[in-house]
Design a protein around this motif. Structure first.
Motif, mmCIF file in Angstrom:
data_model
loop_
_atom_site.group_PDB
_atom_site.id
_atom_site.type_symbol
_atom_site.label_atom_id
_atom_site.label_comp_id
_atom_site.label_asym_id
_atom_site.label_seq_id
_atom_site.Cartn_x
_atom_site.Cartn_y
_atom_site.Cartn_z
ATOM 1 N N ALA A 170 0.824 -1.203 0.000
ATOM 2 C CA ALA A 170 0.000 0.000 0.000
ATOM 3 C C ALA A 170 0.862 1.259 0.000
ATOM 4 O O ALA A 170 0.547 2.247 -0.688
ATOM 5 N N ILE A 171 1.960 1.240 0.771
ATOM 6 C CA ILE A 171 2.873 2.394 0.773
ATOM 7 C C ILE A 171 3.458 2.606 -0.612
ATOM 8 O O ILE A 171 3.499 3.735 -1.133
ATOM 9 N N PHE A 172 3.892 1.506 -1.242
ATOM 10 C CA PHE A 172 4.457 1.611 -2.589
ATOM 11 C C PHE A 172 3.431 2.135 -3.579
ATOM 12 O O PHE A 172 3.754 2.946 -4.452
ATOM 13 N N ASP A 173 2.184 1.703 -3.447
ATOM 14 C CA ASP A 173 1.144 2.105 -4.391
ATOM 15 C C ASP A 173 0.693 3.539 -4.161
ATOM 16 O O ASP A 173 0.354 4.246 -5.113
ATOM 17 N N LEU A 174 0.667 3.981 -2.899
ATOM 18 C CA LEU A 174 0.173 5.326 -2.600
ATOM 19 C C LEU A 174 1.224 6.395 -2.854
ATOM 20 O O LEU A 174 0.919 7.470 -3.375
ATOM 21 N N VAL A 175 2.476 6.132 -2.508
ATOM 22 C CA VAL A 175 3.510 7.169 -2.621
ATOM 23 C C VAL A 175 3.859 7.468 -4.066
ATOM 24 O O VAL A 175 4.251 8.594 -4.396
ATOM 25 N N LYS A 176 3.689 6.500 -4.954
ATOM 26 C CA LYS A 176 4.021 6.760 -6.361
ATOM 27 C C LYS A 176 2.961 7.597 -7.065
ATOM 28 O O LYS A 176 3.143 7.977 -8.224
ATOM 29 N N SER A 177 1.827 7.888 -6.380
ATOM 30 C CA SER A 177 0.797 8.734 -6.956
ATOM 31 C C SER A 177 1.262 10.186 -6.965
ATOM 32 O O SER A 177 1.951 10.634 -6.046
ATOM 33 N N PRO A 178 0.884 10.988 -7.974
ATOM 34 C CA PRO A 178 1.293 12.415 -7.994
ATOM 35 C C PRO A 178 0.438 13.298 -7.089
ATOM 36 O O PRO A 178 0.780 14.470 -6.898
ATOM 37 N N GLU A 179 -0.671 12.778 -6.536
ATOM 38 C CA GLU A 179 -1.558 13.607 -5.723
ATOM 39 C C GLU A 179 -1.031 13.715 -4.293
ATOM 40 O O GLU A 179 -0.653 12.714 -3.685
ATOM 41 N N PRO A 180 -1.018 14.949 -3.732
ATOM 42 C CA PRO A 180 -0.486 15.124 -2.364
ATOM 43 C C PRO A 180 -1.257 14.328 -1.306
ATOM 44 O O PRO A 180 -0.661 13.838 -0.344
ATOM 45 N N ALA A 181 -2.587 14.209 -1.483
ATOM 46 C CA ALA A 181 -3.368 13.464 -0.488
ATOM 47 C C ALA A 181 -2.967 11.989 -0.474
ATOM 48 O O ALA A 181 -2.858 11.372 0.597
ATOM 49 N N MET A 182 -2.729 11.412 -1.642
ATOM 50 C CA MET A 182 -2.325 10.008 -1.691
ATOM 51 C C MET A 182 -0.914 9.822 -1.124
ATOM 52 O O MET A 182 -0.626 8.827 -0.455
ATOM 53 N N ILE A 183 -0.026 10.799 -1.377
ATOM 54 C CA ILE A 183 1.333 10.715 -0.813
ATOM 55 C C ILE A 183 1.276 10.803 0.716
ATOM 56 O O ILE A 183 1.986 10.080 1.426
ATOM 57 N N ALA A 184 0.407 11.684 1.230
ATOM 58 C CA ALA A 184 0.255 11.782 2.695
ATOM 59 C C ALA A 184 -0.278 10.468 3.262
ATOM 60 O O ALA A 184 0.154 10.024 4.334
#
Length: 412
Positions: free
Chosen positions: A331-345
Protein backbone atom coordinates in the motif's frame (compact mmCIF):
# COMPACT_ATOMS: atom_id res chain seq x y z
CA UNK A 1 57.68 -0.31 60.46
CA UNK A 2 58.72 -3.51 58.78
CA UNK A 3 60.87 -3.25 55.70
CA UNK A 4 60.30 -5.04 52.42
CA UNK A 5 63.15 -7.47 53.20
CA UNK A 6 61.56 -8.41 56.55
CA UNK A 7 58.17 -9.00 54.90
CA UNK A 8 59.80 -11.20 52.23
CA UNK A 9 61.52 -13.19 54.99
CA UNK A 10 58.21 -13.60 56.81
CA UNK A 11 56.47 -14.83 53.64
CA UNK A 12 59.33 -17.21 52.86
CA UNK A 13 59.29 -18.70 56.38
CA UNK A 14 55.49 -19.07 56.26
CA UNK A 15 55.63 -20.81 52.90
CA UNK A 16 58.38 -23.15 54.08
CA UNK A 17 56.35 -23.92 57.24
CA UNK A 18 53.41 -25.02 55.09
CA UNK A 19 50.86 -22.42 56.13
CA UNK A 20 49.43 -19.37 54.41
CA UNK A 21 50.24 -15.86 55.63
CA UNK A 22 48.63 -12.58 54.68
CA UNK A 23 51.31 -10.14 53.51
CA UNK A 24 51.79 -7.01 55.52
CA UNK A 25 50.70 -3.97 53.49
CA UNK A 26 52.06 -1.43 55.96
CA UNK A 27 54.25 1.13 54.25
CA UNK A 28 53.33 0.08 50.74
CA UNK A 29 52.31 3.03 48.64
CA UNK A 30 49.00 2.83 46.75
CA UNK A 31 48.86 4.53 43.39
CA UNK A 32 46.04 6.61 42.02
CA UNK A 33 42.84 4.63 41.52
CA UNK A 34 42.05 4.14 37.87
CA UNK A 35 38.68 5.42 36.62
CA UNK A 36 37.14 2.71 34.52
CA UNK A 37 33.98 4.71 33.84
CA UNK A 38 33.42 8.31 33.02
CA UNK A 39 35.74 10.84 31.46
CA UNK A 40 38.64 12.66 32.99
CA UNK A 41 39.15 16.41 32.69
CA UNK A 42 41.86 15.90 30.05
CA UNK A 43 39.57 13.75 27.90
CA UNK A 44 36.76 16.29 28.13
CA UNK A 45 39.14 19.12 27.30
CA UNK A 46 40.53 17.26 24.31
CA UNK A 47 37.08 16.41 22.94
CA UNK A 48 35.59 19.87 23.42
CA UNK A 49 38.70 21.64 22.20
CA UNK A 50 39.06 19.48 19.11
CA UNK A 51 35.35 19.82 18.31
CA UNK A 52 35.34 23.62 18.68
CA UNK A 53 38.53 24.05 16.66
CA UNK A 54 37.29 21.71 13.89
CA UNK A 55 33.93 23.50 13.64
CA UNK A 56 35.52 26.93 13.45
CA UNK A 57 38.11 25.83 10.87
CA UNK A 58 35.47 24.17 8.67
CA UNK A 59 33.26 27.27 8.90
CA UNK A 60 36.15 29.46 7.79
CA UNK A 61 36.91 27.19 4.86
CA UNK A 62 33.26 26.93 3.76
CA UNK A 63 32.20 30.35 2.47
CA UNK A 64 35.12 32.44 3.72
CA UNK A 65 38.52 31.23 2.55
CA UNK A 66 37.48 28.75 -0.16
CA UNK A 67 34.50 28.43 -2.56
CA UNK A 68 33.35 25.19 -0.86
CA UNK A 69 29.61 24.94 -0.09
CA UNK A 70 27.17 22.35 1.16
CA UNK A 71 26.12 21.07 4.58
CA UNK A 72 27.24 17.48 3.93
CA UNK A 73 30.74 18.61 2.94
CA UNK A 74 30.93 20.89 5.98
CA UNK A 75 30.00 18.00 8.30
CA UNK A 76 32.51 15.62 6.65
CA UNK A 77 35.36 18.16 6.78
CA UNK A 78 34.53 19.06 10.39
CA UNK A 79 34.67 15.42 11.43
CA UNK A 80 38.02 14.82 9.68
CA UNK A 81 39.50 17.95 11.26
CA UNK A 82 38.11 16.84 14.63
CA UNK A 83 39.86 13.48 14.38
CA UNK A 84 43.18 15.10 13.41
CA UNK A 85 43.04 17.70 16.16
CA UNK A 86 41.96 15.11 18.74
CA UNK A 87 44.98 12.96 17.88
CA UNK A 88 47.29 15.96 18.29
CA UNK A 89 45.78 17.00 21.65
CA UNK A 90 45.76 13.46 23.02
CA UNK A 91 49.37 12.76 21.99
CA UNK A 92 50.57 15.68 24.12
CA UNK A 93 50.02 13.70 27.36
CA UNK A 94 49.64 10.08 26.28
CA UNK A 95 51.73 7.41 24.61
CA UNK A 96 51.06 5.87 21.23
CA UNK A 97 48.94 2.96 22.48
CA UNK A 98 46.70 5.24 24.53
CA UNK A 99 46.20 7.56 21.57
CA UNK A 100 45.18 4.61 19.39
CA UNK A 101 42.69 3.46 22.07
CA UNK A 102 41.14 6.92 22.32
CA UNK A 103 40.81 7.28 18.54
CA UNK A 104 39.19 3.86 18.17
CA UNK A 105 36.78 4.74 20.98
CA UNK A 106 35.84 7.96 19.22
CA UNK A 107 35.28 6.09 15.93
CA UNK A 108 33.04 3.49 17.60
CA UNK A 109 31.00 6.12 19.43
CA UNK A 110 30.67 8.08 16.19
CA UNK A 111 29.35 5.00 14.39
CA UNK A 112 26.76 4.42 17.10
CA UNK A 113 25.65 8.04 17.11
CA UNK A 114 25.38 8.02 13.30
CA UNK A 115 23.24 4.88 13.35
CA UNK A 116 20.97 6.23 16.08
CA UNK A 117 20.69 9.59 14.29
CA UNK A 118 19.71 7.89 11.01
CA UNK A 119 17.04 5.87 12.81
CA UNK A 120 15.62 8.93 14.55
CA UNK A 121 15.67 10.89 11.28
CA UNK A 122 13.77 8.19 9.38
CA UNK A 123 11.11 7.82 12.09
CA UNK A 124 10.70 11.59 12.56
CA UNK A 125 10.55 12.33 8.83
CA UNK A 126 7.97 9.59 8.26
CA UNK A 127 5.72 10.72 11.11
CA UNK A 128 5.91 14.39 10.12
CA UNK A 129 5.07 13.70 6.47
CA UNK A 130 2.21 11.39 7.42
CA UNK A 131 0.88 13.47 10.33
CA UNK A 132 -1.78 15.08 8.13
CA UNK A 133 -3.31 11.63 7.50
CA UNK A 134 -2.70 10.21 10.98
CA UNK A 135 -4.80 12.96 12.59
CA UNK A 136 -8.01 11.63 10.95
CA UNK A 137 -9.77 8.69 12.60
CA UNK A 138 -11.17 7.46 9.30
CA UNK A 139 -7.58 6.73 8.22
CA UNK A 140 -7.59 3.71 10.56
CA UNK A 141 -11.26 2.64 10.27
CA UNK A 142 -12.02 2.91 6.55
CA UNK A 143 -10.71 1.46 3.33
CA UNK A 144 -9.97 3.18 0.04
CA UNK A 145 -13.03 1.63 -1.62
CA UNK A 146 -14.84 4.47 -3.35
CA UNK A 147 -12.09 7.01 -2.54
CA UNK A 148 -10.54 8.79 -5.50
CA UNK A 149 -7.07 10.35 -5.79
CA UNK A 150 -8.48 13.89 -5.46
CA UNK A 151 -10.62 13.17 -2.38
CA UNK A 152 -9.49 14.85 0.85
CA UNK A 153 -7.96 13.00 3.77
CA UNK A 154 -11.32 12.94 5.55
CA UNK A 155 -12.33 10.17 3.15
CA UNK A 156 -10.83 6.65 3.03
CA UNK A 157 -8.15 4.87 5.05
CA UNK A 158 -5.79 1.91 5.19
CA UNK A 159 -7.83 -0.56 7.24
CA UNK A 160 -7.64 -3.14 4.45
CA UNK A 161 -3.82 -2.89 4.35
CA UNK A 162 -3.46 -3.22 8.15
CA UNK A 163 -5.69 -6.31 8.25
CA UNK A 164 -3.92 -7.78 5.22
CA UNK A 165 -0.49 -7.35 6.81
CA UNK A 166 -1.61 -8.95 10.07
CA UNK A 167 -3.17 -11.94 8.29
CA UNK A 168 -0.14 -12.50 6.05
CA UNK A 169 2.45 -12.18 8.79
CA UNK A 170 0.31 -14.37 11.06
CA UNK A 171 0.22 -17.20 8.51
CA UNK A 172 3.95 -16.77 7.88
CA UNK A 173 4.69 -17.02 11.61
CA UNK A 174 2.54 -20.15 11.97
CA UNK A 175 4.72 -21.80 9.31
CA UNK A 176 8.06 -20.27 10.28
CA UNK A 177 8.13 -20.73 14.06
CA UNK A 178 7.84 -24.55 14.29
CA UNK A 179 9.82 -25.19 11.10
CA UNK A 180 12.60 -22.73 11.94
CA UNK A 181 13.02 -23.79 15.56
CA UNK A 182 12.88 -27.50 14.68
CA UNK A 183 15.56 -26.99 12.03
CA UNK A 184 17.78 -25.06 14.45
CA UNK A 185 17.39 -27.80 17.08
CA UNK A 186 18.25 -30.43 14.48
CA UNK A 187 21.40 -28.54 13.44
CA UNK A 188 22.61 -28.33 17.06
CA UNK A 189 21.39 -31.51 18.74
CA UNK A 190 21.72 -34.04 15.91
CA UNK A 191 24.48 -32.75 13.64
CA UNK A 192 26.23 -34.86 11.06
CA UNK A 193 26.84 -34.47 7.36
CA UNK A 194 23.21 -33.77 6.53
CA UNK A 195 23.12 -31.03 9.17
CA UNK A 196 26.15 -29.36 7.57
CA UNK A 197 24.42 -29.57 4.19
CA UNK A 198 21.26 -28.00 5.63
CA UNK A 199 23.31 -25.23 7.25
CA UNK A 200 24.95 -24.47 3.90
CA UNK A 201 21.54 -24.27 2.20
CA UNK A 202 20.25 -21.96 4.92
CA UNK A 203 23.29 -19.70 4.50
CA UNK A 204 22.62 -19.53 0.77
CA UNK A 205 18.95 -18.69 1.37
CA UNK A 206 19.93 -15.83 3.67
CA UNK A 207 21.34 -13.93 0.69
CA UNK A 208 18.39 -14.78 -1.56
CA UNK A 209 16.99 -11.63 -3.25
CA UNK A 210 13.42 -10.95 -2.18
CA UNK A 211 12.17 -10.57 -5.74
CA UNK A 212 13.47 -14.06 -6.52
CA UNK A 213 11.43 -15.44 -3.61
CA UNK A 214 8.36 -13.71 -5.02
CA UNK A 215 9.03 -15.11 -8.49
CA UNK A 216 9.45 -18.61 -7.03
CA UNK A 217 6.08 -18.48 -5.27
CA UNK A 218 4.48 -16.89 -8.32
CA UNK A 219 5.72 -19.72 -10.57
CA UNK A 220 5.25 -22.62 -8.12
CA UNK A 221 2.01 -21.65 -6.38
CA UNK A 222 0.09 -19.05 -8.35
CA UNK A 223 0.75 -20.43 -11.83
CA UNK A 224 0.37 -24.11 -10.92
CA UNK A 225 -2.12 -24.18 -8.01
CA UNK A 226 -4.18 -21.12 -7.13
CA UNK A 227 -4.25 -19.46 -10.57
CA UNK A 228 -4.67 -16.08 -8.82
CA UNK A 229 -2.85 -13.75 -6.46
CA UNK A 230 -4.00 -14.02 -2.85
CA UNK A 231 -2.89 -13.52 0.72
CA UNK A 232 -1.77 -17.09 1.26
CA UNK A 233 0.68 -16.91 -1.66
CA UNK A 234 2.05 -13.69 -0.19
CA UNK A 235 2.44 -15.44 3.16
CA UNK A 236 4.46 -18.21 1.52
CA UNK A 237 6.73 -15.64 -0.12
CA UNK A 238 7.22 -13.90 3.24
CA UNK A 239 7.95 -17.27 4.83
CA UNK A 240 10.74 -17.91 2.31
CA UNK A 241 12.34 -14.64 3.41
CA UNK A 242 11.83 -15.15 7.16
CA UNK A 243 12.81 -18.80 7.48
CA UNK A 244 16.60 -18.58 6.90
CA UNK A 245 16.90 -15.61 9.27
CA UNK A 246 15.04 -17.41 12.05
CA UNK A 247 17.05 -20.61 11.54
CA UNK A 248 20.46 -18.93 11.54
CA UNK A 249 19.70 -16.68 14.51
CA UNK A 250 18.23 -19.59 16.50
CA UNK A 251 21.19 -21.77 15.55
CA UNK A 252 23.60 -19.22 17.00
CA UNK A 253 21.52 -18.84 20.16
CA UNK A 254 21.29 -22.60 20.78
CA UNK A 255 25.05 -22.92 20.39
CA UNK A 256 25.47 -20.61 23.37
CA UNK A 257 23.66 -23.01 25.72
CA UNK A 258 26.30 -24.60 27.96
CA UNK A 259 26.97 -28.29 27.43
CA UNK A 260 26.98 -28.77 31.20
CA UNK A 261 23.20 -28.36 31.19
CA UNK A 262 22.81 -31.09 28.56
CA UNK A 263 25.20 -33.40 30.42
CA UNK A 264 23.41 -32.82 33.72
CA UNK A 265 20.02 -33.59 32.13
CA UNK A 266 21.34 -36.78 30.52
CA UNK A 267 22.99 -37.79 33.81
CA UNK A 268 19.60 -37.51 35.53
CA UNK A 269 18.10 -39.89 33.00
CA UNK A 270 16.31 -37.41 30.75
CA UNK A 271 15.80 -38.30 27.10
CA UNK A 272 17.02 -36.12 24.26
CA UNK A 273 13.52 -34.80 23.55
CA UNK A 274 12.93 -34.02 27.21
CA UNK A 275 16.31 -32.30 27.46
CA UNK A 276 15.55 -30.10 24.48
CA UNK A 277 12.01 -29.29 25.63
CA UNK A 278 12.66 -28.74 29.34
CA UNK A 279 16.26 -27.51 29.47
CA UNK A 280 17.64 -26.12 26.21
CA UNK A 281 14.65 -24.22 24.82
CA UNK A 282 13.75 -22.53 28.17
CA UNK A 283 17.38 -21.55 28.65
CA UNK A 284 17.59 -19.95 25.20
CA UNK A 285 14.07 -18.49 25.30
CA UNK A 286 15.15 -14.83 25.29
CA UNK A 287 17.54 -15.32 22.36
CA UNK A 288 14.97 -17.31 20.42
CA UNK A 289 12.43 -14.51 20.83
CA UNK A 290 15.02 -12.10 19.47
CA UNK A 291 15.47 -14.40 16.46
CA UNK A 292 11.73 -14.38 15.85
CA UNK A 293 11.69 -10.59 16.15
CA UNK A 294 14.39 -10.32 13.49
CA UNK A 295 12.49 -12.64 11.19
CA UNK A 296 9.17 -10.85 11.76
CA UNK A 297 10.69 -7.42 11.17
CA UNK A 298 12.19 -8.70 7.92
CA UNK A 299 8.98 -10.33 6.75
CA UNK A 300 6.48 -7.60 7.61
CA UNK A 301 8.46 -4.98 5.72
CA UNK A 302 9.04 -6.93 2.51
CA UNK A 303 7.57 -5.34 -0.62
CA UNK A 304 8.98 -7.21 -3.62
CA UNK A 305 7.56 -10.67 -2.75
CA UNK A 306 4.06 -9.37 -2.01
CA UNK A 307 4.16 -7.17 -5.12
CA UNK A 308 4.20 -10.32 -7.25
CA UNK A 309 1.98 -12.55 -5.14
CA UNK A 310 -0.68 -10.65 -3.15
CA UNK A 311 -2.21 -8.29 -5.68
CA UNK A 312 -3.39 -4.70 -5.23
CA UNK A 313 -6.91 -3.93 -4.01
CA UNK A 314 -8.75 -1.15 -2.20
CA UNK A 315 -11.30 -3.54 -0.64
CA UNK A 316 -11.08 -5.28 2.73
CA UNK A 317 -10.51 -9.01 2.16
CA UNK A 318 -10.52 -11.35 5.16
CA UNK A 319 -10.11 -14.56 3.15
CA UNK A 320 -6.40 -15.21 2.41
CA UNK A 321 -7.25 -17.97 -0.08
CA UNK A 322 -9.54 -16.00 -2.35
CA UNK A 323 -8.86 -12.73 -4.17
CA UNK A 324 -6.12 -10.14 -3.85
CA UNK A 325 -5.10 -8.99 -0.35
CA UNK A 326 -2.96 -5.87 -0.05
CA UNK A 327 -0.48 -5.30 2.78
CA UNK A 328 1.04 -2.18 4.31
CA UNK A 329 4.37 -2.23 2.35
CA UNK A 330 2.53 -2.70 -0.94
CA UNK A 331 0.00 0.00 0.00
CA UNK A 332 2.87 2.39 0.77
CA UNK A 333 4.46 1.61 -2.59
CA UNK A 334 1.14 2.11 -4.39
CA UNK A 335 0.17 5.33 -2.60
CA UNK A 336 3.51 7.17 -2.62
CA UNK A 337 4.02 6.76 -6.36
CA UNK A 338 0.80 8.73 -6.96
CA UNK A 339 1.29 12.41 -7.99
CA UNK A 340 -1.56 13.61 -5.72
CA UNK A 341 -0.49 15.12 -2.36
CA UNK A 342 -3.37 13.46 -0.49
CA UNK A 343 -2.33 10.01 -1.69
CA UNK A 344 1.33 10.72 -0.81
CA UNK A 345 0.25 11.78 2.70
CA UNK A 346 -1.71 8.51 3.01
CA UNK A 347 1.43 6.62 1.95
CA UNK A 348 3.59 8.24 4.63
CA UNK A 349 0.81 7.70 7.16
CA UNK A 350 0.78 4.00 6.25
CA UNK A 351 4.57 3.93 6.70
CA UNK A 352 4.19 5.42 10.18
CA UNK A 353 1.55 2.80 11.02
CA UNK A 354 3.96 0.09 9.82
CA UNK A 355 6.67 1.42 12.13
CA UNK A 356 4.25 1.49 15.06
CA UNK A 357 3.14 -2.06 14.24
CA UNK A 358 6.72 -3.32 14.22
CA UNK A 359 7.38 -1.54 17.52
CA UNK A 360 4.28 -3.17 19.03
CA UNK A 361 5.41 -6.63 17.90
CA UNK A 362 8.86 -5.96 19.35
CA UNK A 363 7.47 -4.92 22.74
CA UNK A 364 5.13 -7.92 22.80
CA UNK A 365 7.94 -10.33 22.02
CA UNK A 366 10.18 -8.79 24.68
CA UNK A 367 7.37 -9.02 27.23
CA UNK A 368 6.88 -12.69 26.45
CA UNK A 369 10.47 -13.82 26.13
CA UNK A 370 12.47 -11.04 27.73
CA UNK A 371 12.81 -12.83 31.05
CA UNK A 372 15.83 -15.00 31.54
CA UNK A 373 15.75 -18.64 32.58
CA UNK A 374 14.54 -18.94 36.15
CA UNK A 375 12.82 -15.55 36.22
CA UNK A 376 9.18 -16.20 37.09
CA UNK A 377 6.14 -14.00 36.96
CA UNK A 378 4.02 -13.38 40.05
CA UNK A 379 1.47 -15.96 38.90
CA UNK A 380 4.23 -18.54 38.31
CA UNK A 381 5.73 -17.82 41.76
CA UNK A 382 2.34 -18.37 43.39
CA UNK A 383 1.93 -21.60 41.43
CA UNK A 384 5.37 -22.84 42.50
CA UNK A 385 4.68 -21.92 46.14
CA UNK A 386 1.34 -23.78 46.06
CA UNK A 387 3.08 -26.85 44.61
CA UNK A 388 5.70 -26.69 47.39
CA UNK A 389 2.98 -26.56 50.05
CA UNK A 390 1.28 -29.59 48.52
CA UNK A 391 4.58 -31.48 48.50
CA UNK A 392 5.25 -30.54 52.16
CA UNK A 393 1.78 -31.72 53.19
CA UNK A 394 2.22 -34.97 51.29
CA UNK A 395 5.62 -35.62 52.90
CA UNK A 396 4.23 -34.87 56.41
CA UNK A 397 1.36 -37.33 55.84
CA UNK A 398 3.88 -39.91 54.70
CA UNK A 399 5.98 -39.43 57.85
CA UNK A 400 2.88 -39.83 60.06
CA UNK A 401 2.20 -43.35 58.72
CA UNK A 402 3.46 -45.94 61.32
CA UNK A 403 6.23 -48.16 60.10
CA UNK A 404 5.58 -51.85 60.89
CA UNK A 405 8.53 -54.17 61.41
CA UNK A 406 9.33 -56.64 58.67
CA UNK A 407 8.83 -60.37 59.15
CA UNK A 408 12.50 -61.03 59.87
CA UNK A 409 12.76 -58.08 62.34
CA UNK A 410 9.65 -59.24 64.28
CA UNK A 411 11.01 -62.80 64.50
CA UNK A 412 12.48 -63.46 67.99
Amino acid sequence: MSTVLEREKTMTSATSAGWTAIPDKTGIGVGERRRLRGMSFDDTFNLVGAGAAATCTATLLFGWLTPLTGVVGWIALSYLLFLGLYVVLTSLRADRQEVADRVVTVLLVSAGVTLLGALIFVITFTIIRGSSALLHLNFFTQTLEGTGPLDPLTSGGILHAIVGSLIQIGIALVITIPLGLATAVFLNEVGGRFARFVRTIVDAMTALPSVVAGLFVYAAVIQLVTQQRNGFAASLAITVMMLPIVIRASDVVLRLVANNLREAAYALGATRVSTVWRVILPTARSGLMTALILGTARGIGETAPVLLTSGVTAVLNLNPFEGPMISLPLAIFDLVKSPEPAMIARGFGAAAVLLILVLGLFLTARAIGGRGPGDLTNRQRRRVAEASRRDAARMSRRESIPVFPTTEESRP
